[in-house]
Design a protein around this motif. Sequence first.
Motif, mmCIF file in Angstrom:
data_model
loop_
_atom_site.group_PDB
_atom_site.id
_atom_site.type_symbol
_atom_site.label_atom_id
_atom_site.label_comp_id
_atom_site.label_asym_id
_atom_site.label_seq_id
_atom_site.Cartn_x
_atom_site.Cartn_y
_atom_site.Cartn_z
ATOM 1 N N SER A 108 0.939 -1.343 -0.210
ATOM 2 C CA SER A 108 0.062 -0.023 0.036
ATOM 3 C C SER A 108 1.002 1.257 -0.225
ATOM 4 N N THR B 188 0.692 3.719 2.006
ATOM 5 C CA THR B 188 1.046 4.302 3.362
ATOM 6 C C THR B 188 2.158 3.076 3.685
ATOM 7 N N LEU C 203 -12.497 3.846 -3.437
ATOM 8 C CA LEU C 203 -12.583 4.503 -1.981
ATOM 9 C C LEU C 203 -13.896 4.708 -1.447
ATOM 10 N N THR C 204 -13.961 4.702 -0.177
ATOM 11 C CA THR C 204 -15.176 5.014 0.552
ATOM 12 C C THR C 204 -15.263 6.693 0.445
ATOM 13 N N ARG D 153 -15.201 8.395 3.318
ATOM 14 C CA ARG D 153 -14.337 8.775 4.523
ATOM 15 C C ARG D 153 -12.926 8.677 3.818
ATOM 16 N N GLN D 154 -12.688 7.754 3.275
ATOM 17 C CA GLN D 154 -11.174 7.727 2.752
ATOM 18 C C GLN D 154 -11.062 8.765 1.967
ATOM 19 N N LYS D 155 -11.905 9.086 1.115
ATOM 20 C CA LYS D 155 -11.699 10.146 0.104
ATOM 21 C C LYS D 155 -11.373 11.510 0.725
ATOM 22 N N LEU E 193 -7.954 11.713 2.458
ATOM 23 C CA LEU E 193 -6.960 12.015 1.402
ATOM 24 C C LEU E 193 -7.105 13.334 0.944
ATOM 25 N N TRP F 197 -6.801 4.984 8.105
ATOM 26 C CA TRP F 197 -6.839 4.033 6.803
ATOM 27 C C TRP F 197 -6.762 2.696 7.119
ATOM 28 N N LEU G 11 -10.130 1.380 8.476
ATOM 29 C CA LEU G 11 -11.217 1.566 7.462
ATOM 30 C C LEU G 11 -10.954 0.216 6.484
ATOM 31 N N THR G 12 -9.766 -0.100 6.268
ATOM 32 C CA THR G 12 -9.555 -1.417 5.410
ATOM 33 C C THR G 12 -9.283 -2.616 5.900
#
Length: 373
Positions: free
Chosen positions: A270, A272, A334-335, A337-339, A342, A368, A371-372
């Motif tokens: 990833s 990250t 992407l959800t 929240r993820q967007k 970012l 992150w 969420l994943t």
Amino acid sequence: MSLDVDYYELLQVDRTADEKTLKSSYRRLAMECHPDRNPGCDKSEAKFKAISEAYDVLKDPQKRAAYDRFGKAAFENGGMGAGQAGGGFGDFSDIFESFFGDAFGGRQRGPARGADLRYDLEISLDEAFHGKEAEITIDVASACGTCEGSGATPGSGKRRCNLCGGHGKVRAQQGFFVVERTCPTCHGRGEVIEDPCKVCRGEGRVDERKTISVTIPPGVDEGTRIRVAGRGEAGPNGAAAGDLYIFIHMSRHKVFEREGTTLFCRAPISFTTASLGGEIRIPGLDGAEHIIVVPEGIQSGKQLRQRGAGMPVLQGRGRGDMVVQIDVETPTRLTARQKELLREFRETETGAESPQAAGFFNKLKGLWDELTE
């Protein structure tokens, strides 16, 4: 040189001399008085012709027996002919043999060994890593079980070939030269089978299908050749068998590629992990899980090397390396929240080196990962 000189005296041997002694003495004398070594010397040329004639008679058992009984008269007035099979100036094959060995004019040394065989074997990379015992099936000419490879019916035997006198070759005078060829009767063996085996028809071998166990050592690669001595085709009439050669081919592996003892693979991570660093685990061919440390800030396409995690060295000690190419993955789904996270990160990118930005990025990574999960 007088034509009345005894052949045994010419060759400087006793009348009981065996074939080996005759040949040795002839070679020595022939090299001493050969015309090429004594250019323009008529005496040396005459002696060379005389000893060649003497040797041609005495090396042939039938001619020698006739000479011992009747002398040179045995070859006069239409007799056996001392010069018919290579006398006079012309036993060149023995001269060549004395200088160059059996490559020129050497006598037949019995039946030739059997042919070598090739077998192409495909194995997996895992099998190449660990080695294996493989069983292969081949169609091969094997020694006849009835006559045990001799070609003769059990209880019968062989006799010396009458045409070549057991030499395996016959000679014929063609002008100044002597031509030597394989005997057409015994085909170079010097012997003739009196009662050929009914199973193999006198050849001493039969075609059959065999299953052979082969040891594949660890570390073999594409094109590796493994020799199995004596497992090729059996030679005719009891001659030694040839060898079997196993050529290795590698099937494609779903994870690893190989170059020598080095293993290559690709590892997606990833963004990250690429930014902050971390660890990835690669299952190796040895059954162990190899931990690869990913430094922070790594770029896609970078290669990381793990020493001693590659292929074994063929017939040696140690192992090669494992090289892992990093592929940084960009998320495609992407959800909301993820967007949002970012976008917030993008606003801080220009100051990413500040402690505030670093703290935010750590918080972003935690969210992150949560969420994943």
